[in-house]
Scaffold this active site. Structure first.
Site, short mmCIF file in Angstrom:
data_model
loop_
_atom_site.label_atom_id
_atom_site.label_comp_id
_atom_site.label_asym_id
_atom_site.label_seq_id
_atom_site.Cartn_x
_atom_site.Cartn_y
_atom_site.Cartn_z
CD GLU A 1 38.07 47.54 38.86
OE1 GLU A 1 37.80 48.52 38.16
OE2 GLU A 1 37.53 46.43 38.74
CG ASP B 1 34.48 38.21 37.85
OD1 ASP B 1 34.59 39.20 37.12
OD2 ASP B 1 34.56 38.27 39.10
#
Lengths: 412, 276
Positions: free
Chosen positions: B49, B60
């Site tokens: 990823e 995040d």
């Protein structure tokens, strides 16, 4: 159900939360179920007579509504003095700065806190730029005995100390955010992150007509009390509608509240005033519509300040409340349809209007509202003497006196 | 068969789950992140990823936020990220590569052009964090036309009513967000995962990877055993960040340390056969 008015501009958003191509629900999956829950709860609440009656009661007896519509005679005379013969519109102020907590923010906050209660949420978070929304949220949370955490950029914490202290007095926790430029955008990022981690018990009280659907619609609906009152007061005072409405726009909640009830009144021109900072041709401004292009941030598609690669740019304005690189999605749509004109005022123009308003009217306006006034000072002299312009004086300037003193080179 | 489907089929035959390590493009500089990317497969990555830096990464935590800021400072863009994948593909045509990021850089690039270029560069799947199924029509037709899988997040908050709708919009594999929270903060318990994964399996035959809060070899092995794969991101970025000097430059053994950690994760997963 009421039949929709043909050609009405007041029907949005659609079921997907879109105003034309703008708006929507661009959030991570973790938040999506909660966003849908807020939407469902709001749809129920706005059709719940008892809920709306309680909100109205609070507006009357706690906020002090209706706020006055003030004929700014000395400002009008001042602008006429420099205008051509027969020129110089009558200037009215919609005095949202007289609301409890000193700005329009409390209107939508009370609605949202009632909603949070109804949804069974036990704590509230909010983001704030100038601190006005933070103070309003902290106030409502004190009244309703809810713990409150306000996310505020560290830069704004430094330049809005009086409001930081106010929030603490009201029992709220102020969480300084240091990421990015540490202003409103970053505070909103952090509030969204915190919400993701606390979805079960937390309500996010958004301060403006941005964010994922239903927030742009919900905050607008609550703020429409400004325009609804203005309409009634203007009809009572002048027997007709105004010719122009002016309001500063950051996220755009005060402007949307004033404009929306007039959108279908063709003769009423509207001006949203973006913060031009040090000038729209510099890199330091917050004029999302004037110098930005459409993109997706904070849950909605709207005009944004961004670079060629879609990275969001830092905004700049002397006014912390306008220091945001985006704008509510309905404003983007009103811009593209041409219904509202989006114009700008610089830091310096706002400072000048701030001082002039204080001296002529005995009203110290918020720096946000001073941007609107700066444009009125350009617009009114181009209008006829029997024309009428209404400025949304959305907040009071007590919080800004340190910033203004600093810019004027005065030591307090 | 797509690279993603082929890889999960092969792992199923092997009887183990997948290790899916994450790196942020250009963190802290193009050469270092390219070296990590190139080293991933030999260290034991089954899928990869790559995070595309964005100024405002809503989902995040601080670790990936800072990685994104370092990447942006080093000049990362969407097209630069695609160029990394093209370089990688010159020597590896089997390891699936998934880009994870936010919608605005894609919008700015042009959704259709992006999907075409991503597929041509060797990208296999996309995770666009802030495009939920409700907004899927923004990207799905172009992704599908170019053979790109749209990997969707399923969260603990995704309820029974919503799950089928989310899964219907998913291809490649399902990314289960193990916690209600942001990346790199807390971890889910084995019990919570053991309850969550069968709930999703009832609605889909797609492989399921678990991410958010998967840090140690033990946690990775457990996640890959309960589901079909484990995504490890913040723990690897923490290692990289610990091996930067005062100016933010990678120290000489930074790449090796990250890859050693990947190796340890891979060994733990390989030593843990999947529950039948």
């Amino acid at each position: 159900m009421n039949k929709p008015l043909p050609n009405s501009m007041r029907q949005g958003p659609d079921a997907r939360g879109r105003f034309g191509p703008f708006g929507g629900r661009f959030v991570a999956e973790t938040l999506m179920p909660l966003i849908l829950e807020v939407e469902k709860a709001y749809e129920e609440a706005k059709n719940d007579a008892a809920f709306m009656a309680e909100w109205r009661r609070l507006l009357t007896h706690y906020v002090g509504r209706p706020s006055p519509l003030w004929y700014a005679g000395r400002m009008t005379d001042h602008l006429r003095a420099a205008a051509g013969a027969g020129q110089g519109a009558k200037v009215y102020f919609k005095r949202e700065e007289l609301n409890h907590t000193g700005a329009h923010k409390i209107n939508a906050v009370l609605g949202q806190i009632l909603l949070a209660k109804k949804m069974g949420k036990t704590r509230v978070i909010a983001e704030t730029g100038a601190g006005q929304h933070g103070v309003a949220t902290a106030t409502a949370c004190a009244l309703f005995d809810l713990p409150c955490t306000v996310f505020m950029g560290a830069t704004d914490v430094a330049r809005q100390q009086p409001n930081v202290f106010r929030m603490k007095l009201l029992g709220a926790e102020v969480h300084p955010v240091t990421s990015g430029a540490a202003t409103l955008k970053d505070a909103m990022n952090e509030a969204l992150r915190h919400w993701v981690a606390n979805v079960e018990d937390t309500y996010y009280c958004i301060g403006t007509v941005a964010g994922p659907h239903p927030y742009p619609q919900m905050v607008r609906d609550f703020q429409c009390v400004i325009g609804d009152e203005t309409k009634q007061q203007m009809l009572a005072t002048e027997g007709r509608l105004p010719d122009a409405l002016v309001c500063a726009v950051g996220g755009g909640s005060s402007a949307m509240g004033l404009f929306h009830p007039f959108l279908d009144d063709e003769g009423v021109a509207m001006y949203g005033v973006e913060a031009a900072g040090r000038g729209v041709d510099t890199e330091e401004h917050a004029a999302s519509i004037t110098r930005g292009r459409p993109g997706v941030l904070h849950g909605n598609r709207t005009y944004l300040l961004q670079d060629d690669h879609g990275q969001i740019l830092e905004a700049h304005s002397i006014s912390a409340g306008l220091d945001y690189p985006g704008i509510g999605p309905e404003h983007s749509w009103l811009h593209e349809t041409g219904r509202v004109n989006y114009v700008t005022a610089t830091d310096d123009e706002a400072l000048e209007a701030f001082q002039l308003c204080s001296r002529l009217e005995g009203i110290i306006p918020a720096l946000e509202s001073a941007h609107g006034l700066a444009y009125v000072m350009k617009l009114a002299p181009t209008m006829k003497q029997d024309d009428i312009v209404v400025l949304n004086l959305s907040g009071r300037g007590d919080k800004d006196i340190f910033t203004v003193a600093h810019h004027l080179g005065v030591k307090l | 068969m797509s690279r993603i489907a082929a890889r999960f089929a092969a792992l199923k035959a092997e009887g183990r789950g997948a290790l899916i390590p994450f790196l942020e493009a250009y963190d802290p500089d193009p050469a270092t992140s390219m070296a990590i990317l190139r080293g991933f497969p030999r260290a034991g990555a089954d899928l990869i990823e790559i995070g595309v830096p964005f100024t405002d990464p809503m989902a995040d935590g601080p670790t990936i936020q800072r990685a994104g800021q370092r990447g942006l400072k080093a000049g990362a863009t969407l097209s630069a990220t695609l160029a990394m994948v093209r370089d990688f593909r010159r020597e590896d045509d089997a390891t699936p590569v998934i880009l994870m990021g936010y919608f605005n850089p894609i919008l700015s690039y042009g959704v259709e052009r992006f999907c075409t270029d991503a597929a041509a560069s060797g990208v296999d799947g996309l995770i666009v964090v802030d495009v939920p199924p409700e907004e899927a029509d923004e990207i799905e037709p172009h992704a599908r036309a170019n053979g790109l899988d749209l990997i969707r997040l399923v969260a603990p908050t995704t309820d029974e009513a919503r799950l089928p709708r989310v899964l219907a919009a998913t291809s490649g594999f399902v990314y289960y967000v193990a916690i209600t929270g942001i990346t790199g903060t807390r971890s889910a318990t084995s019990e919570a995962l053991a309850a969550a994964i069968p709930r999703i399996r009832r609605h889909t035959d797609l492989p399921i990877a678990i991410g958010f809060g998967v840090r140690s070899p033990e946690q990775a092995a457990e996640a890959a055993r309960i589901a079909d794969g484990a995504v490890v991101a913040s723990a690897l970025i923490d290692t990289l960040a610990e091996n930067l000097d005062a100016q933010g430059r990678a120290k000489p053994d930074a790449v090796r340390k990250v890859l050693d950690q990947v190796r340890a994760l891979a060994e733990a997963i390989r030593a843990t056969p999947k529950a039948a």
